[in-house]
Design a protein around this motif. Sequence first.
Motif, PDB file in Angstrom:
ATOM      1  N   THR A  81      40.931  23.176   0.048  1.00 50.48           N
ATOM      2  CA  THR A  81      40.579  24.586   0.187  1.00 50.48           C
ATOM      3  C   THR A  81      41.809  25.368   0.660  1.00 50.48           C
ATOM      4  OG1 THR A  81      38.358  23.945   0.838  1.00 50.48           O
ATOM      5  CG2 THR A  81      39.018  26.193   1.365  1.00 50.48           C
TER       6      THR A  81
ATOM      7  N   GLU B 282      46.962  32.955   1.806  1.00 50.62           N
ATOM      8  CA  GLU B 282      47.198  33.489   3.162  1.00 50.62           C
ATOM      9  C   GLU B 282      47.308  32.340   4.174  1.00 50.62           C
ATOM     10  OE1 GLU B 282      45.053  34.913   1.032  1.00 50.62           O
ATOM     11  OE2 GLU B 282      46.054  36.848   0.826  1.00 50.62           O
ATOM     12  N   ALA B 283      46.433  31.353   4.002  1.00 51.05           N
ATOM     13  CA  ALA B 283      46.433  30.228   4.944  1.00 51.05           C
ATOM     14  C   ALA B 283      47.734  29.425   4.812  1.00 51.05           C
ATOM     15  CB  ALA B 283      45.225  29.333   4.695  1.00 51.05           C
TER      16      ALA B 283
ATOM     17  N   ARG C 186      39.874  26.560  -4.795  1.00 53.25           N
ATOM     18  CA  ARG C 186      40.604  27.170  -5.899  1.00 53.25           C
ATOM     19  C   ARG C 186      41.840  26.315  -6.188  1.00 53.25           C
ATOM     20  NH1 ARG C 186      36.522  28.880  -4.845  1.00 53.25           N
ATOM     21  NH2 ARG C 186      35.965  30.751  -3.689  1.00 53.25           N
TER      22      ARG C 186
ATOM     23  N   VAL D  94      37.673  30.404  11.782  1.00 59.19           N
ATOM     24  CA  VAL D  94      38.446  31.098  10.751  1.00 59.19           C
ATOM     25  C   VAL D  94      37.753  30.896   9.399  1.00 59.19           C
ATOM     26  CG1 VAL D  94      40.682  31.231   9.586  1.00 59.19           C
ATOM     27  CG2 VAL D  94      40.593  30.727  12.031  1.00 59.19           C
ATOM     28  N   ALA D  95      37.520  32.021   8.685  1.00 53.72           N
ATOM     29  CA  ALA D  95      36.942  31.915   7.341  1.00 53.72           C
ATOM     30  C   ALA D  95      38.052  31.496   6.387  1.00 53.72           C
ATOM     31  CB  ALA D  95      36.341  33.248   6.920  1.00 53.72           C
ATOM     32  N   ILE D  96      37.849  30.400   5.634  1.00 54.28           N
ATOM     33  CA  ILE D  96      38.945  29.877   4.816  1.00 54.28           C
ATOM     34  C   ILE D  96      38.702  29.981   3.314  1.00 54.28           C
ATOM     35  CG2 ILE D  96      39.965  28.359   6.577  1.00 54.28           C
ATOM     36  CD1 ILE D  96      38.437  26.011   5.339  1.00 54.28           C
ATOM     37  N   SER D  97      37.463  30.245   2.888  1.00 52.41           N
ATOM     38  CA  SER D  97      37.241  30.369   1.449  1.00 52.41           C
ATOM     39  C   SER D  97      35.947  31.122   1.180  1.00 52.41           C
ATOM     40  CB  SER D  97      37.155  28.976   0.808  1.00 52.41           C
ATOM     41  OG  SER D  97      37.038  29.078  -0.583  1.00 52.41           O
ATOM     42  N   LYS D  98      35.938  31.847   0.060  1.00 52.43           N
ATOM     43  CA  LYS D  98      34.685  32.472  -0.366  1.00 52.43           C
ATOM     44  C   LYS D  98      33.922  31.451  -1.198  1.00 52.43           C
ATOM     45  CE  LYS D  98      36.060  36.912  -1.656  1.00 52.43           C
ATOM     46  NZ  LYS D  98      35.782  38.199  -2.331  1.00 52.43           N
TER      47      LYS D  98
ATOM     48  N   ILE E 247      34.181  26.031  -3.808  1.00 51.92           N
ATOM     49  CA  ILE E 247      34.970  26.326  -2.605  1.00 51.92           C
ATOM     50  C   ILE E 247      36.476  26.237  -2.870  1.00 51.92           C
ATOM     51  CG2 ILE E 247      35.512  25.504  -0.268  1.00 51.92           C
ATOM     52  CD1 ILE E 247      32.728  26.628  -0.302  1.00 51.92           C
TER      53      ILE E 247
ATOM     54  N   MET F 193      42.502  35.073   6.787  1.00 49.79           N
ATOM     55  CA  MET F 193      42.858  34.243   5.632  1.00 49.79           C
ATOM     56  C   MET F 193      42.121  34.691   4.371  1.00 49.79           C
ATOM     57  SD  MET F 193      44.794  31.993   7.126  1.00 49.79           S
ATOM     58  CE  MET F 193      45.125  31.998   8.870  1.00 49.79           C
ATOM     59  N   LEU F 194      41.212  35.659   4.519  1.00 49.29           N
ATOM     60  CA  LEU F 194      40.433  36.125   3.361  1.00 49.29           C
ATOM     61  C   LEU F 194      40.427  37.653   3.336  1.00 49.29           C
ATOM     62  CD1 LEU F 194      37.206  33.884   3.334  1.00 49.29           C
ATOM     63  CD2 LEU F 194      39.185  33.720   1.839  1.00 49.29           C
TER      64      LEU F 194
ATOM     65  N   ASN G  71      44.410  28.436  -0.600  1.00 46.89           N
ATOM     66  CA  ASN G  71      44.311  29.747   0.051  1.00 46.89           C
ATOM     67  C   ASN G  71      45.730  30.218   0.411  1.00 46.89           C
ATOM     68  OD1 ASN G  71      44.200  31.770   2.082  1.00 46.89           O
ATOM     69  ND2 ASN G  71      42.090  31.216   2.534  1.00 46.89           N
TER      70      ASN G  71
ATOM     71  N   ALA H 218      33.262  22.369   8.265  1.00 41.66           N
ATOM     72  CA  ALA H 218      33.396  23.753   7.809  1.00 41.66           C
ATOM     73  C   ALA H 218      32.066  24.118   7.186  1.00 41.66           C
ATOM     74  CB  ALA H 218      34.523  23.884   6.795  1.00 41.66           C
TER      75      ALA H 218
ATOM     76  N   LEU I 177      33.183  30.128   3.836  1.00 39.61           N
ATOM     77  CA  LEU I 177      33.237  28.840   4.515  1.00 39.61           C
ATOM     78  C   LEU I 177      34.054  29.031   5.795  1.00 39.61           C
ATOM     79  CD1 LEU I 177      32.485  25.805   3.824  1.00 39.61           C
ATOM     80  CD2 LEU I 177      34.894  25.551   3.278  1.00 39.61           C
ATOM     81  N   VAL I 178      33.458  28.703   6.940  1.00 35.68           N
ATOM     82  CA  VAL I 178      34.128  28.943   8.216  1.00 35.68           C
ATOM     83  C   VAL I 178      34.471  27.612   8.889  1.00 35.68           C
ATOM     84  CG1 VAL I 178      33.916  29.988  10.509  1.00 35.68           C
ATOM     85  CG2 VAL I 178      32.926  31.130   8.523  1.00 35.68           C
ATOM     86  N   HIS I 179      35.716  27.518   9.324  1.00 36.38           N
ATOM     87  CA  HIS I 179      36.197  26.312  10.014  1.00 36.38           C
ATOM     88  C   HIS I 179      36.884  26.738  11.305  1.00 36.38           C
ATOM     89  CE1 HIS I 179      38.076  22.470  10.769  1.00 36.38           C
ATOM     90  NE2 HIS I 179      39.270  23.004  10.692  1.00 36.38           N
TER      91      HIS I 179
ATOM     92  N   HIS J 114      38.005  20.133   1.976  1.00 31.89           N
ATOM     93  CA  HIS J 114      38.414  21.241   2.840  1.00 31.89           C
ATOM     94  C   HIS J 114      39.925  21.315   3.015  1.00 31.89           C
ATOM     95  CE1 HIS J 114      34.060  21.329   4.463  1.00 31.89           C
ATOM     96  NE2 HIS J 114      34.220  22.049   3.387  1.00 31.89           N
TER      97      HIS J 114
END
Lengths: 91, 365
Positions: B197, B258-259, B252, A54-58, B250, A38-39, B256, A4, A49-51, B194
Amino acid sequence: MCLAVPGQIKSIEELHGGLLRKAQVSFGGIMKSASLEMLPTADIGDYVLVHVGVAISKVDEEEAKKTFEYLREIGEVGELEDIDEYLPKTE
Amino acid sequence: MKYLKEYRDPVLARKILDEIRRTVTRPWSIMEVCGGQTHSLVKNGIIDVLPSEITMIHGPGCPVCVTPIHLIDAAIDLAMRPNVILCSFGDMLRVPGSNQNLLEAKAQGADVRILYSPLEAVAIAKDNPTKEVVFFAVGFETTAPANALSLVHAKREGITNYSILASHVLVPPAIKAVINDPLSKIDGFLAAGHVCTIMGNGQYYPLASEYKVPIVVTGFEPIDVIQGILMVVKQLELGTHEVENQYSRIVREEGNKEAKAIIEQVFEVSDQVWRGIGEIPSSGYQIQDKFKAYDAVKKFGISVDAPEEKTECISGEIMKGLKKPSQCPHFGKKCTPENPLGAPMVSSEGACAAYYHFSGTSIPN
Ligand code: SF4
């Protein structure tokens, strides 16, 4: 495959009447598209952060800064206290 | 933004290593669960410069490595069907099945495609309405939202020729299995940043307190990994067993939202077979019934009974930390990345491949 990578959002495209947000993300100049589903609050200019597309976290710059301040301080005091014991161990 | 390259600063890396040297007084075994961290440890030579008291044990956190062989065989079988386009991440193509791998199937004419994202597979399905597009969806919690999202997209667009062959594994049950293995002697864990994450840190508190092991949620850059080790060592020396977050830029606390919601919408927790290790209870995801039209196992009637695997590969012992890759009799001889005998020699996150490519490299001065 679990990689990621952080990159910066350069533009955002809204599809299906805003249901789906897709960003163009720059990874050191290389552009790739990433889903922002997701963001929901991510915006242009943000580092994300992109995996696998899909962007998964700022990325939180404040937190990074705090970590670095802490890391830079490491050993500053310890070196004075333990210097004799510690010096011979370093190559 | 600042703080991207800084995580590779060799001067700072040495400083944190010195702090580890100053802190450690006794031998400790620390497992990095995630293959991405194994890769970082070996590639950056961190493993060679850690004080001798610290033994890093490379955990089972490589989804490519633990995908059960019967699913590899099933993917090959699907790929060989004339109306199927079989898509997956690049690493999956070289993983040995019982008789061959996906790359060999491709050479025999199967339509096998390497994709960067499962979302691309949905687009391929849309463009090829007369074909069945199957995405071989492997991964940890990190990858589950993207794989789930592909099903949600397909459903929303009314695409019916798309399905996934899912092999999802979960980290906390694997940590539990590793701790409960009577042969394992692990004092502390670096948890996979991750994965957290997505899922947050909540699942690790009961593990840390029940088994009295420090768990530090850790990132992947050299500085991240070295700092994670320092945090575990400090706790071990103090005798504490907390969950700490090294990767706070990165991860929290709650993950996430939504995920997690999209995972809950599509998947449900199930028992899962890990290649080389065996079945671990509640350690995977299966597709819920309401998405069964997109489940390749149901759509194509694939048998999910895992047969006993006969292999010379000792990947199970490697992933439980009982042996190092270089202790495998086949390492670098019969088993190389060009001709892998086992999955950990294939994926860049596999411990054997990391040792093969990078052993002997070290942090530049
Ligand atoms: S070196 Fe090859 S055969 Fe040995 S454990 Fe690793 S992957 Fe398996």
